[in-house]
Scaffold this motif. Structure first.
Motif, PDB file in Angstrom:
ATOM      1  N   MET A   1      25.818 -14.742 -21.856  1.00 43.74           N
ATOM      2  CA  MET A   1      24.453 -15.251 -21.763  1.00 43.74           C
ATOM      3  C   MET A   1      23.717 -14.516 -20.650  1.00 43.74           C
ATOM      4  SD  MET A   1      23.110 -19.162 -21.138  1.00 43.74           S
ATOM      5  CE  MET A   1      23.806 -19.677 -22.714  1.00 43.74           C
ATOM      6  N   SER A   2      22.460 -14.130 -20.911  1.00 43.07           N
ATOM      7  CA  SER A   2      21.696 -13.418 -19.900  1.00 43.07           C
ATOM      8  C   SER A   2      21.046 -14.392 -18.925  1.00 43.07           C
ATOM      9  CB  SER A   2      20.602 -12.576 -20.571  1.00 43.07           C
ATOM     10  OG  SER A   2      19.680 -13.401 -21.256  1.00 43.07           O
ATOM     11  N   PRO A   3      20.877 -13.974 -17.666  1.00 46.85           N
ATOM     12  CA  PRO A   3      20.131 -14.804 -16.737  1.00 46.85           C
ATOM     13  C   PRO A   3      18.677 -14.928 -17.172  1.00 46.85           C
ATOM     14  CG  PRO A   3      21.381 -13.089 -15.599  1.00 46.85           C
ATOM     15  CD  PRO A   3      21.401 -12.761 -17.058  1.00 46.85           C
ATOM     16  N   LEU A   4      17.975 -15.898 -16.602  1.00 56.09           N
ATOM     17  CA  LEU A   4      16.553 -16.007 -16.852  1.00 56.09           C
ATOM     18  C   LEU A   4      15.870 -16.518 -15.610  1.00 56.09           C
ATOM     19  CD1 LEU A   4      15.497 -19.213 -17.375  1.00 56.09           C
ATOM     20  CD2 LEU A   4      16.942 -18.909 -19.378  1.00 56.09           C
ATOM     21  N   THR A   5      14.598 -16.148 -15.492  1.00 51.33           N
ATOM     22  CA  THR A   5      13.772 -16.650 -14.411  1.00 51.33           C
ATOM     23  C   THR A   5      12.407 -16.978 -14.983  1.00 51.33           C
ATOM     24  OG1 THR A   5      12.966 -14.441 -13.816  1.00 51.33           O
ATOM     25  CG2 THR A   5      14.942 -15.227 -12.673  1.00 51.33           C
ATOM     26  N   SER A   6      11.650 -17.786 -14.260  1.00 46.87           N
ATOM     27  CA  SER A   6      10.274 -18.080 -14.626  1.00 46.87           C
ATOM     28  C   SER A   6       9.362 -17.499 -13.568  1.00 46.87           C
ATOM     29  CB  SER A   6      10.051 -19.589 -14.752  1.00 46.87           C
ATOM     30  OG  SER A   6      10.746 -20.103 -15.864  1.00 46.87           O
ATOM     31  N   GLN A   7       8.289 -16.879 -14.014  1.00 46.70           N
ATOM     32  CA  GLN A   7       7.321 -16.275 -13.123  1.00 46.70           C
ATOM     33  C   GLN A   7       5.930 -16.762 -13.497  1.00 46.70           C
ATOM     34  OE1 GLN A   7       7.898 -13.850 -10.700  1.00 46.70           O
ATOM     35  NE2 GLN A   7      10.100 -13.580 -11.038  1.00 46.70           N
ATOM     36  N   SER A   8       5.033 -16.785 -12.527  1.00 48.44           N
ATOM     37  CA  SER A   8       3.622 -17.002 -12.806  1.00 48.44           C
ATOM     38  C   SER A   8       2.953 -15.641 -12.859  1.00 48.44           C
ATOM     39  CB  SER A   8       2.979 -17.875 -11.728  1.00 48.44           C
ATOM     40  OG  SER A   8       1.602 -18.037 -11.999  1.00 48.44           O
ATOM     41  N   VAL A   9       2.449 -15.287 -14.034  1.00 48.24           N
ATOM     42  CA  VAL A   9       1.864 -13.965 -14.247  1.00 48.24           C
ATOM     43  C   VAL A   9       0.476 -14.150 -14.837  1.00 48.24           C
ATOM     44  CG1 VAL A   9       2.088 -11.743 -15.410  1.00 48.24           C
ATOM     45  CG2 VAL A   9       4.135 -12.948 -14.634  1.00 48.24           C
ATOM     46  N   GLY A  10      -0.525 -13.681 -14.137  1.00 49.00           N
ATOM     47  CA  GLY A  10      -1.886 -13.767 -14.655  1.00 49.00           C
ATOM     48  C   GLY A  10      -2.314 -15.178 -14.973  1.00 49.00           C
ATOM     49  N   GLY A  11      -1.823 -16.162 -14.211  1.00 52.39           N
ATOM     50  CA  GLY A  11      -2.224 -17.543 -14.420  1.00 52.39           C
ATOM     51  C   GLY A  11      -1.450 -18.261 -15.501  1.00 52.39           C
ATOM     52  N   MET A  12      -0.414 -17.623 -16.067  1.00 55.12           N
ATOM     53  CA  MET A  12       0.389 -18.284 -17.097  1.00 55.12           C
ATOM     54  C   MET A  12       1.868 -18.206 -16.703  1.00 55.12           C
ATOM     55  SD  MET A  12       0.372 -15.485 -20.201  1.00 55.12           S
ATOM     56  CE  MET A  12      -1.340 -15.000 -19.931  1.00 55.12           C
ATOM     57  N   THR A  13       2.642 -19.113 -17.254  1.00 54.82           N
ATOM     58  CA  THR A  13       4.085 -19.099 -17.006  1.00 54.82           C
ATOM     59  C   THR A  13       4.751 -18.109 -17.953  1.00 54.82           C
ATOM     60  OG1 THR A  13       4.068 -21.395 -16.293  1.00 54.82           O
ATOM     61  CG2 THR A  13       6.183 -20.482 -16.968  1.00 54.82           C
ATOM     62  N   VAL A  14       5.617 -17.277 -17.414  1.00 55.34           N
ATOM     63  CA  VAL A  14       6.353 -16.295 -18.209  1.00 55.34           C
ATOM     64  C   VAL A  14       7.838 -16.475 -17.927  1.00 55.34           C
ATOM     65  CG1 VAL A  14       6.764 -13.842 -18.646  1.00 55.34           C
ATOM     66  CG2 VAL A  14       4.446 -14.649 -18.144  1.00 55.34           C
ATOM     67  N   THR A  15       8.622 -16.610 -19.009  1.00 59.72           N
ATOM     68  CA  THR A  15      10.070 -16.693 -18.888  1.00 59.72           C
ATOM     69  C   THR A  15      10.661 -15.310 -19.121  1.00 59.72           C
ATOM     70  OG1 THR A  15      10.012 -18.950 -19.759  1.00 59.72           O
ATOM     71  CG2 THR A  15      12.145 -17.853 -19.711  1.00 59.72           C
ATOM     72  N   LEU A  16      11.526 -14.873 -18.216  1.00 62.01           N
ATOM     73  CA  LEU A  16      12.160 -13.565 -18.308  1.00 62.01           C
ATOM     74  C   LEU A  16      13.642 -13.724 -18.617  1.00 62.01           C
ATOM     75  CD1 LEU A  16      10.635 -11.833 -15.127  1.00 62.01           C
ATOM     76  CD2 LEU A  16       9.765 -11.748 -17.475  1.00 62.01           C
ATOM     77  N   HIS A  17      14.097 -13.052 -19.665  1.00 59.39           N
ATOM     78  CA  HIS A  17      15.522 -12.980 -19.996  1.00 59.39           C
ATOM     79  C   HIS A  17      15.978 -11.543 -19.763  1.00 59.39           C
ATOM     80  CE1 HIS A  17      15.868 -16.909 -22.165  1.00 59.39           C
ATOM     81  NE2 HIS A  17      14.579 -16.702 -22.348  1.00 59.39           N
ATOM     82  N   TYR A  18      17.147 -11.368 -19.160  1.00 59.17           N
ATOM     83  CA  TYR A  18      17.666 -10.033 -18.908  1.00 59.17           C
ATOM     84  C   TYR A  18      19.183 -10.113 -18.770  1.00 59.17           C
ATOM     85  CZ  TYR A  18      17.144 -12.066 -14.252  1.00 59.17           C
ATOM     86  OH  TYR A  18      17.177 -12.917 -13.185  1.00 59.17           O
ATOM     87  N   PRO A  19      19.886  -9.013 -19.045  1.00 60.57           N
ATOM     88  CA  PRO A  19      21.349  -9.043 -18.980  1.00 60.57           C
ATOM     89  C   PRO A  19      21.836  -9.128 -17.545  1.00 60.57           C
ATOM     90  CG  PRO A  19      20.579  -6.829 -19.459  1.00 60.57           C
ATOM     91  CD  PRO A  19      19.376  -7.718 -19.512  1.00 60.57           C
ATOM     92  N   ALA A  20      23.014  -9.709 -17.372  1.00 59.37           N
ATOM     93  CA  ALA A  20      23.588  -9.841 -16.036  1.00 59.37           C
ATOM     94  C   ALA A  20      23.916  -8.479 -15.440  1.00 59.37           C
ATOM     95  CB  ALA A  20      24.840 -10.709 -16.094  1.00 59.37           C
ATOM     96  N   ALA A  21      24.266  -7.522 -16.284  1.00 55.52           N
ATOM     97  CA  ALA A  21      24.595  -6.176 -15.813  1.00 55.52           C
ATOM     98  C   ALA A  21      24.076  -5.167 -16.829  1.00 55.52           C
ATOM     99  CB  ALA A  21      26.104  -6.019 -15.631  1.00 55.52           C
ATOM    100  N   SER A  22      23.785  -3.957 -16.366  1.00 56.04           N
ATOM    101  CA  SER A  22      23.294  -2.907 -17.261  1.00 56.04           C
ATOM    102  C   SER A  22      23.635  -1.553 -16.663  1.00 56.04           C
ATOM    103  CB  SER A  22      21.777  -3.031 -17.468  1.00 56.04           C
ATOM    104  OG  SER A  22      21.094  -3.063 -16.225  1.00 56.04           O
ATOM    105  N   ASP A  23      23.815  -0.554 -17.538  1.00 54.13           N
ATOM    106  CA  ASP A  23      24.200   0.775 -17.066  1.00 54.13           C
ATOM    107  C   ASP A  23      23.011   1.717 -16.969  1.00 54.13           C
ATOM    108  OD1 ASP A  23      23.655   1.110 -19.723  1.00 54.13           O
ATOM    109  OD2 ASP A  23      25.643   1.879 -20.271  1.00 54.13           O
ATOM    110  N   ARG A  24      21.797   1.209 -17.244  1.00 48.46           N
ATOM    111  CA  ARG A  24      20.591   2.020 -17.136  1.00 48.46           C
ATOM    112  C   ARG A  24      19.417   1.085 -16.866  1.00 48.46           C
ATOM    113  NH1 ARG A  24      18.587   4.943 -22.366  1.00 48.46           N
ATOM    114  NH2 ARG A  24      16.655   4.856 -21.160  1.00 48.46           N
ATOM    115  N   PRO A  25      18.286   1.599 -16.393  1.00 48.28           N
ATOM    116  CA  PRO A  25      17.137   0.731 -16.133  1.00 48.28           C
ATOM    117  C   PRO A  25      16.702  -0.023 -17.389  1.00 48.28           C
ATOM    118  CG  PRO A  25      16.816   2.869 -15.108  1.00 48.28           C
ATOM    119  CD  PRO A  25      18.038   2.988 -15.966  1.00 48.28           C
ATOM    120  N   LEU A  26      16.261  -1.263 -17.202  1.00 49.15           N
ATOM    121  CA  LEU A  26      15.861  -2.125 -18.297  1.00 49.15           C
ATOM    122  C   LEU A  26      14.381  -1.933 -18.619  1.00 49.15           C
ATOM    123  CD1 LEU A  26      17.586  -5.353 -16.946  1.00 49.15           C
ATOM    124  CD2 LEU A  26      18.445  -3.891 -18.798  1.00 49.15           C
TER     125      LEU A  26
END
Length: 274
Positions: A1-26
């Motif tokens: 399962m990938s980690p996730l975070t919530s951010q406030s971007v441009g006045g809206m809530t954005v949920t970010l999903h991304y892998p725990a590890a990666s061998d190149r920039p995402l």
């Protein structure tokens, strides 16, 4: 399962999903959700797509119009999300520190979000996006939409100029809200390759969400014939391969897509010009 975070971007809530590890920039994958579908209902798809090398951003923009709720893509959305990723990539205490490539962007969408994305790409004005001029960012490398069409009632029966942006249109064979025949018609009117049409046998309009017919969303009365997780796994897999081919410029992914064109299995059929 990938980690996730919530951010406030441009006045809206954005949920970010991304892998725990990666061998190149995402790279950044921006997903525009369906009408009245909570972003959390896309978590399964987003987590699996992220494993292919992406930070999947799920913004939650809703604008109240006189007769209905309408999603829209604001002119600053991509730039705001890119700035957020750059900031996270430069912050030493961030889990994304030195792990992002904000200059490679993919656009994805489901249902109404996909219609908005399609309209933004072809500038067809089928859905009211915003007032004033807008243009797609040069960093946008490919797009994938599920259960989305541009209706001839709005734009006429004409070829669709997608400005050579690699585009995949996906649909479930049992979708009664955006029927497969209409999605295929939109695909066929895309003027130039690269383009891909994928049909999931037995999936309905909500094959891409965690559960069928999420609460508050428009009802698809046709029940799916396959388990939700099978539809999700196939959609995430082919979305990931397509985006790796064109956003990450992965030659192996592109060759695999070329090899699989015209083939079908009990779940997925593929057609395309690459």
């Amino acid at each position: 399962m990938s980690p996730l975070t919530s951010q406030s971007v441009g006045g809206m809530t954005v949920t970010l999903h991304y892998p725990a590890a990666s061998d190149r920039p995402l790279a950044l994958a921006v997903f525009l959700k369906g009408l009245n579908v909570a972003p959390s209902h896309y978590s399964y798809y987003a987590q699996r797509l992220a494993q292919y090398g992406f930070v999947v951003a799920l913004p939650d923009p809703i604008t109240r119009l006189p007769r209905r709720d309408e999603l829209f893509a604001s002119t600053g959305l991509f730039e705001d999300l890119q700035a957020t990723l750059r900031r996270e990539g430069n912050r030493v205490d961030s889990p994304l520190f030195q792990r992002v490539d904000s200059e490679r962007v993919a656009l994805l969408g489901h249902s109404q979000g996909g219609i908005v994305g399609l309209d933004a790409v072809v500038n067809a004005s089928a859905v009211s996006l915003m007032s004033g001029d807008y243009s797609l960012p040069s960093q946008l490398k490919a797009a994938v939409f599920y259960g989305s069409v541009l209706d001839v009632e709005f734009i006429g029966d004409r070829p669709l100029n997608h400005h050579d942006l690699p585009m995949a249109l996906m649909v479930g064979s049992r979708d009664s809200l955006m029927p497969a025949a209409e999605v295929r018609d939109t695909y066929e009117r895309l003027q130039n390759p690269p383009k891909l049409y994928l049909e999931v046998e037995g999936a309905n309009h909500y094959g891409i969400t965690n559960v069928n017919n999420p609460p508050q969303a428009p009802l698809d009365p046709r029940l799916p014939d396959i388990p939700q997780e099978i539809a999700l796994e196939n959609l995430a897999r082919w979305s990931g391969v397509f985006l790796r081919a064109w956003v990450l410029e992965d030659a192996i992914a592109r060759a695999y897509l070329q090899q699989m064109l015209g083939t079908s299995d009990p779940v997925v059929s593929l057609q395309g010009e690459l």
